[in-house]
Design an enzyme around this catalytic site. Structure first.
Site, PDB file in Angstrom:
ATOM      1  N   ARG A 177     -23.646 -30.838 -46.154  1.00 44.68           N
ATOM      2  CA  ARG A 177     -23.040 -30.353 -47.413  1.00 44.68           C
ATOM      3  C   ARG A 177     -21.825 -29.473 -47.123  1.00 44.68           C
ATOM      4  O   ARG A 177     -20.915 -29.370 -47.933  1.00 44.68           O
ATOM      5  CB  ARG A 177     -24.070 -29.643 -48.288  1.00 44.68           C
ATOM      6  CG  ARG A 177     -23.509 -29.225 -49.639  1.00 44.68           C
ATOM      7  CD  ARG A 177     -24.543 -29.065 -50.761  1.00 44.68           C
ATOM      8  NE  ARG A 177     -25.753 -28.402 -50.349  1.00 44.68           N
ATOM      9  CZ  ARG A 177     -25.858 -27.117 -49.993  1.00 44.68           C
ATOM     10  NH1 ARG A 177     -24.783 -26.348 -50.010  1.00 44.68           N
ATOM     11  NH2 ARG A 177     -27.005 -26.612 -49.614  1.00 44.68           N
ATOM     12  N   TYR A 232      -4.709 -37.813 -67.527  1.00 42.85           N
ATOM     13  CA  TYR A 232      -5.991 -38.492 -67.425  1.00 42.85           C
ATOM     14  C   TYR A 232      -7.002 -37.806 -68.345  1.00 42.85           C
ATOM     15  O   TYR A 232      -7.235 -36.605 -68.232  1.00 42.85           O
ATOM     16  CB  TYR A 232      -6.460 -38.460 -65.967  1.00 42.85           C
ATOM     17  CG  TYR A 232      -7.802 -39.106 -65.781  1.00 42.85           C
ATOM     18  CD1 TYR A 232      -7.940 -40.485 -65.870  1.00 42.85           C
ATOM     19  CD2 TYR A 232      -8.935 -38.343 -65.554  1.00 42.85           C
ATOM     20  CE1 TYR A 232      -9.177 -41.076 -65.725  1.00 42.85           C
ATOM     21  CE2 TYR A 232     -10.176 -38.931 -65.402  1.00 42.85           C
ATOM     22  CZ  TYR A 232     -10.295 -40.303 -65.495  1.00 42.85           C
ATOM     23  OH  TYR A 232     -11.519 -40.889 -65.360  1.00 42.85           O
ATOM     24  N   ASP A 247      -1.876 -33.819 -59.908  1.00 43.87           N
ATOM     25  CA  ASP A 247      -2.687 -35.037 -59.813  1.00 43.87           C
ATOM     26  C   ASP A 247      -1.723 -36.169 -59.478  1.00 43.87           C
ATOM     27  O   ASP A 247      -0.933 -36.608 -60.314  1.00 43.87           O
ATOM     28  CB  ASP A 247      -3.419 -35.300 -61.136  1.00 43.87           C
ATOM     29  CG  ASP A 247      -4.346 -36.519 -61.071  1.00 43.87           C
ATOM     30  OD1 ASP A 247      -4.150 -37.373 -60.181  1.00 43.87           O
ATOM     31  OD2 ASP A 247      -5.235 -36.631 -61.937  1.00 43.87           O
ATOM     32  N   LYS A 259      -9.012 -44.806 -56.585  1.00 40.13           N
ATOM     33  CA  LYS A 259      -7.949 -45.682 -57.056  1.00 40.13           C
ATOM     34  C   LYS A 259      -7.152 -46.244 -55.873  1.00 40.13           C
ATOM     35  O   LYS A 259      -7.718 -46.944 -55.056  1.00 40.13           O
ATOM     36  CB  LYS A 259      -7.078 -44.905 -58.054  1.00 40.13           C
ATOM     37  CG  LYS A 259      -7.895 -44.106 -59.105  1.00 40.13           C
ATOM     38  CD  LYS A 259      -8.691 -44.979 -60.038  1.00 40.13           C
ATOM     39  CE  LYS A 259      -9.701 -44.200 -60.890  1.00 40.13           C
ATOM     40  NZ  LYS A 259      -9.165 -43.094 -61.666  1.00 40.13           N
TER      41      LYS A 259
HETATM   42  C1  LIG Z   1      -9.624 -41.940 -62.214  1.00 40.91           C
HETATM   43  C2  LIG Z   1      -8.775 -40.726 -62.292  1.00 40.91           C
HETATM   44  C3  LIG Z   1      -9.325 -39.444 -62.185  1.00 40.91           C
HETATM   45  C4  LIG Z   1     -10.811 -39.238 -62.014  1.00 40.91           C
HETATM   46  O1  LIG Z   1     -11.258 -39.754 -60.796  1.00 40.91           O
HETATM   47  P1  LIG Z   1     -12.741 -40.358 -60.525  1.00 40.91           P
HETATM   48  O2  LIG Z   1     -12.646 -40.831 -59.130  1.00 40.91           O
HETATM   49  O3  LIG Z   1     -12.971 -41.434 -61.546  1.00 40.91           O
HETATM   50  O4  LIG Z   1     -13.693 -39.217 -60.705  1.00 40.91           O
HETATM   51  C5  LIG Z   1      -8.470 -38.365 -62.241  1.00 40.91           C
HETATM   52  N1  LIG Z   1      -7.132 -38.524 -62.410  1.00 40.91           N
HETATM   53  C6  LIG Z   1      -6.561 -39.731 -62.516  1.00 40.91           C
HETATM   54  C7  LIG Z   1      -5.095 -39.860 -62.704  1.00 40.91           C
HETATM   55  C8  LIG Z   1      -7.363 -40.880 -62.481  1.00 40.91           C
HETATM   56  O5  LIG Z   1      -6.808 -42.090 -62.614  1.00 40.91           O
END
Ligand SMILES: *Cc1c(COP(=O)(O)O)cnc(C)c1O
Length: 380
Positions: A53, A105, A178, A203
């Site tokens: 962890r 998002y 992000d 992604k």
């Molecule tokens: C999918 C996504 C998230 C969240 O990520 P997860 O892996 O689904 O928890 C955050 N920001 C963006 C831009 C995303 O496309």
């Protein structure tokens, strides 16, 4: 960890920094499933691992690769993008002020608005690239965090990272970006002044729609970073060793996938921009796109694989197009090798700011002609 790093991201990615397993000579690292590690006889943990962890050796290579690609000082992988996105806010105290983007998002925005109230954070949302709005929202001394996403879901407007960083820093706040949609292939936010970069590694980084993961990369390996790492451990926001291993495998082709997706998305955007049944194509690579001038400066070698279209016939027309596609798959998420289409307003539900006439496309690495032909038959 003192690898002699090749300069180009392509070489770093293909060879995952060129690490070779010291015990066996393997070019692919082993997966360490152990949750617990033996102490030295004198009660120390000199090898650095005690309990998974806190940290796991399977993370080391992928974290070093992320650090190198983003030009930061440290990185960590986490259980998902949301798991990563929530960490910096959890370092804040009740009464602290946060400025975030109104268009981003939906999961991060929804979590932030709910969590903020319960945690005592004060949150202001500002429209993308609303410089005056941002200047008015930032409270010097009280604003601790500015959060942006660029290009921003689901309009994919590109946000000026350097200008935002300057405003945040002048007020004593940190800037988190992000960068899921851009990836380090197209934009390196730390070079533009960001303090922390976040990815949903689910992604593009993994790229194959088969691993849920998140990542944070810090400009500085300082006390704040130590706090962020402590939150990963205490909250158990960890990635499984198997997923960390798969993520590293997926990342070896990141540059190829991002370039192909970007080329395909650009071809689709150009083909359907001005189409009589489409009121707007939202893609940062189009000269008509809001933030295009910023995208042209800030994105290097492509404009990404994400685009949206708004339909003249409104919601019904948009949903009808999604119904007719054959090559594109109707599914949420983005950044995989396969192309996806989604009516965002439907998945975001009540109160969504996303227009009902909008379809979001995650463009994969198929042949552009097949994707265009599929959309042509679906749009009619
Ligand atoms: C999918 C996504 C998230 C969240 O990520 P997860 O892996 O689904 O928890 C955050 N920001 C963006 C831009 C995303 O496309």
């Amino acid at each position: 960890m003192t690898t002699n790093r090749p300069k180009h991201p392509e070489t770093q990615l293909a060879q995952a920094l060129g690490w070779v397993d010291e015990t066996t000579g393997a070019l692919v690292p082993p997966i360490h499933g152990a949750t617990t590690y033996q102490r030295d006889a004198d009660n120390n943990y000199r090898r650095g691992y005690s309990y998974t962890r806190g940290d796991n050796p399977t993370y080391a290579q992928v974290e070093a690769l992320l650090t190198s690609l983003e030009g930061g000082e440290a990185a960590m992988v986490l259980g998902s993008g949301m798991s990563a996105a929530t960490v910096p806010f959890m370092t804040l105290k009740s009464g602290d002020h946060v400025v975030a983007q109104s268009v981003m998002y939906w999961g991060v925005r929804a979590w932030l608005l709910g969590f903020a109230e319960q945690w005592g954070l004060e949150v202001d949302l500002v429209a993308p690239n609303d410089t005056e709005g941002l200047a008015a929202a930032i409270k010097p001394g009280r604003t601790k965090l500015v959060w942006i996403e660029t290009p921003a879901n689901p309009t994919f407007e590109c946000i000026d990272i350097a200008a935002t960083a300057e405003m945040a820093h002048a007020a004593g706040a940190r800037l988190c970006v992000d960068s899921t949609v851009a990836t380090p292939i197209l934009t390196r936010p730390i070079e533009h002044g960001a303090d922390l970069v976040m990815h949903s590694a689910t992604k593009y980084l993994n790229g194959h729609s088969d691993v849920l993961a998140g990542a944070l990369i810090a400009a500085r390996d300082d006390d704040w970073w130590a706090k962020l790492k402590e939150i990963r451990a205490f909250h158990g926001k960890v990635l499984g060793p198997m997923e960390a291993w798969l993520l590293l495998r997926g990342m070896r082709t990141l540059h190829l996938r991002v370039r192909q997706s970007s080329e395909n998305a650009m071809a689709i955007a150009r083909r359907f921009d001005g189409h009589p049944k489409i009121s707007r194509v939202l893609y940062p690579g189009l000269e008509s796109a809001p933030g295009h001038e910023i995208a042209a400066r800030q994105m290097n070698g492509g404009f990404g694989g994400m685009l949206s279209m708004q339909f003249v016939g409104g919601e019904a027309a948009a949903i009808a197009v999604a119904e007719k596609v054959k090559v594109f798959k109707r599914a949420t998420s983005l950044g995989g090798v396969e192309s996806l289409v989604e009516h965002r307003a439907s998945i975001e539900g009540a109160g969504t700011p996303v227009p009902f006439d909008l379809l979001r496309f995650s463009v994969g690495v198929e042949h552009a002609d097949d994707l265009i032909a599929d959309l042509e038959q679906a749009i009619g």
